[in-house]
Design a protein around this motif. Sequence first.
Motif, PDB file in Angstrom:
ATOM      1  N   TYR A 308       0.812 -11.817  10.628  1.00  0.00           N
ATOM      2  CA  TYR A 308       0.901 -10.809   9.553  1.00  0.00           C
ATOM      3  C   TYR A 308       1.383  -9.475  10.113  1.00  0.00           C
ATOM      4  O   TYR A 308       2.257  -8.818   9.534  1.00  0.00           O
ATOM      5  N   VAL A 312       4.704  -7.975   8.695  1.00  0.00           N
ATOM      6  CA  VAL A 312       4.474  -6.877   7.748  1.00  0.00           C
ATOM      7  C   VAL A 312       4.238  -5.594   8.537  1.00  0.00           C
ATOM      8  O   VAL A 312       5.113  -4.767   8.699  1.00  0.00           O
ATOM      9  N   PRO A 315      -2.427  -4.411  10.249  1.00  0.00           N
ATOM     10  CA  PRO A 315      -3.262  -4.035   9.103  1.00  0.00           C
ATOM     11  C   PRO A 315      -3.919  -2.675   9.309  1.00  0.00           C
ATOM     12  O   PRO A 315      -4.418  -2.371  10.389  1.00  0.00           O
ATOM     13  N   THR A 319      -5.462  -5.328   2.188  1.00  0.00           N
ATOM     14  CA  THR A 319      -4.049  -5.584   1.933  1.00  0.00           C
ATOM     15  C   THR A 319      -3.452  -4.492   1.057  1.00  0.00           C
ATOM     16  O   THR A 319      -2.283  -4.132   1.213  1.00  0.00           O
ATOM     17  N   THR A 322      -2.820  -1.492   3.280  1.00  0.00           N
ATOM     18  CA  THR A 322      -1.683  -1.782   4.153  1.00  0.00           C
ATOM     19  C   THR A 322      -0.370  -1.721   3.378  1.00  0.00           C
ATOM     20  O   THR A 322       0.642  -1.228   3.893  1.00  0.00           O
ATOM     21  N   GLY A 323      -0.374  -2.201   2.139  1.00  0.00           N
ATOM     22  CA  GLY A 323       0.831  -2.128   1.324  1.00  0.00           C
ATOM     23  C   GLY A 323       1.280  -0.698   1.102  1.00  0.00           C
ATOM     24  O   GLY A 323       2.483  -0.397   1.136  1.00  0.00           O
ATOM     25  N   THR A 575      -0.485  -7.886  -0.553  1.00  0.00           N
ATOM     26  CA  THR A 575      -0.001  -6.598  -0.054  1.00  0.00           C
ATOM     27  C   THR A 575       0.938  -5.953  -1.062  1.00  0.00           C
ATOM     28  O   THR A 575       0.922  -4.729  -1.253  1.00  0.00           O
ATOM     29  N   GLY A 579      -0.577  -2.778  -2.891  1.00  0.00           N
ATOM     30  CA  GLY A 579       0.111  -1.537  -2.545  1.00  0.00           C
ATOM     31  C   GLY A 579       0.580  -0.795  -3.774  1.00  0.00           C
ATOM     32  O   GLY A 579       0.459   0.431  -3.870  1.00  0.00           O
TER      33      GLY A 579
END
Length: 720
Positions: A308, A312, A315, A319, A322-323, A575, A579
């Motif tokens: 991940y 991406v 973290p 999620t 993080t987004g 995410t 987000g």
Amino acid sequence: MPSEEELFEAVDALLEGDPQLPLPAERARLREAAGVTQARLAQALKSTTQTVKNWENGRSEPRPPRLQAYLRLLEGWAAKYPPEPRAFTTAPQEPAVPSVPAPAAAPASAAAPVGQSRAKPAASSRRPAAKEPAVKEPAPATAVDARFENGPLAVIDVEDGQVLAYCVGGLVQTVPAKSLPALVDWTLMEAKLGQPKLSGPGKDADPLLVLTEAALERYGLPVALTEEERLAGRLPEGHKVLNQLARAEWKLTKRGFGPWARIYRPARGAERACVQLCIPSWHALDSRHWGEAAQLPPTELARLLGVYASRVMTPRGSTAVTGLELMTALHPPTRASEPDTEGRRHSEHNPGSLGKDPVDCAPCEAPDGHPLLADLPRFHVRGPAEKLFEEAYDWARPLTDAECMHRHLVGIDVNMAFAAGANGLIVGLGAPTHVKNPVFDAKLPGSWLVDLSHVDLSRVKVAKDKWAQLDGDLLPSPFTPKGEHPQGPAWYATPTVAYAVELGYEVRPIEAYVRYDNGRYLDGWYTRLRDAYLATMADLGVHADMAPADFLAAMDGYRQRDPQLALVASAIKATVKGGLGKLRERPRGEGWRPGQPWRALARPTWRPDIRAAVISRTRINLHRKIVKHAAFTGQYPVAVLSDCVVYATDGTTPLDFLPYRDGKPLPGGFKLGVNPGLVKWEGTQTVLWGEGVREQFHAPELNLARYIKDGTVTDVDNGE
């Protein structure tokens, strides 16, 4: 000068070396050949069954005095049960253990050969032999940064009294730290953990440590939070570990020491000193998105989070967090200026970013309770002419008599629908400008007060100079989340108003809040998440550009091919949605009262207008496909929920009603595939099931899209 005898003793010691165990697979073979169970061996060596399992799958190695005893036992078994000789018909195979170490620049995320280790200053490390996973971790596209050669994160565990750091690619480092402050120091000075920045003006990602329950106990932290601590989201002030950090001059962010804690010292120039902690047993990894990740062994958890992170980003929290952080990482608010006349640089606004200061939203974009609405009467309910209400679909209707004659209800679901809605979308970057009686401009992001009640869905333009006659009563309105026809002026985001124009109708806005400073802020965000999702699905055997039937076959049971990577795919999708949701985060447990500001409002990324624009475009994208499908086939949806659409049909799969010709889909309609914006099969139930559920719960317009996946109705929602 040393004597000759001393020198020969030293050389003999080097020649003898440390005791060398056979490879993990050979250890298991010898034990099984002797008819001894792992539990019995653990009892003999005064250890645990799990420890023996770890020795045999390469997750850890025994240490003295068990090392010598285990080696003696294996040597005895090896004499009794030698391996069967291999017959070579051609040249012998290469040895399993390479004789030369990997280059220093080898990717940190790529697994090293069995038996290989890398020296570490003031600490030892090893790569345990392990069964090669079905899917290899992705290799970085660029050369590995030597500062972060051991990857972005490590799972900290304790085994046989020794603290170990499990990194990506199978690397295991021995951790000498006796306290949490010492662990932070070791991470920053010796562990070589972290991740390079995602954009030029950005910052490198801080190293992430994931603490297992054993590690929590070792460093004086509770394995689980009390109910009071859980509600507060942090340890109480005065906890002994917090005092240790304070004495070592480490600080915590405002969120305190919770499931996602950040420990730092103020930056000195460009140098950062910050470590983030993730504590799964404190519910840091939400099971809705990460499944059973919190229960995985350290090696597997490091692999899952490492994939991940590489695809991406490392973290930074949930999620959702993080987004949102990914948006900022790709578009940092500031950058270094060009040198001035004296050769000095200073911080300046980074074009294309949201800047470092928050901006007020328009009153119509403000959620209830926002300070901009503090003067409204206490129990005032804002209607469509006062409040922008761009949300995802939740619409359903009764089946027609003709639809009741069909056998099945088939659901299709749009892949990464909200990510696709963000792709290429022009959004505002700065504050809104209020305009009276504006001329609508589809390229100008903003919120528009306009009457769309005259748009007639029974006659719409489906292509240039091509109109279609439809049954408008069987279609949801594209302008409201519930699919109801608008009754007068209402606030809409730019994509919604633009769609009315696309359908062939004139629009005359009454007023608007537009943003002249704008750009395609989310393009890089979309691209990174799209690539992460497609790479992960490809690893699971689902590739882009598959033929429709092959795609459906590949999607069948894909989660079972590699459950860990399936969790990564789930986290990537979360995410995206999370987000976007964070762009309009509401107050949570802050002692907040309506009319008062809340913490999220201080972020430049608190942008409800951007969230509304993405949701608007996503809903419009779906409606456009529904209209194209209806115009070509005469089929209408019976239910739509967010990105899922249900049709009545005699067949059981999407191939039974989607209009493919020679393998090609209807232009502008639904297309099966894994790419964002394409659709997959969500589920199939019988028409009798749907009618029975609605009758059972006395809900003739129950949204069947909510339950089409497996037919289980657990939370009846009649649309109220």
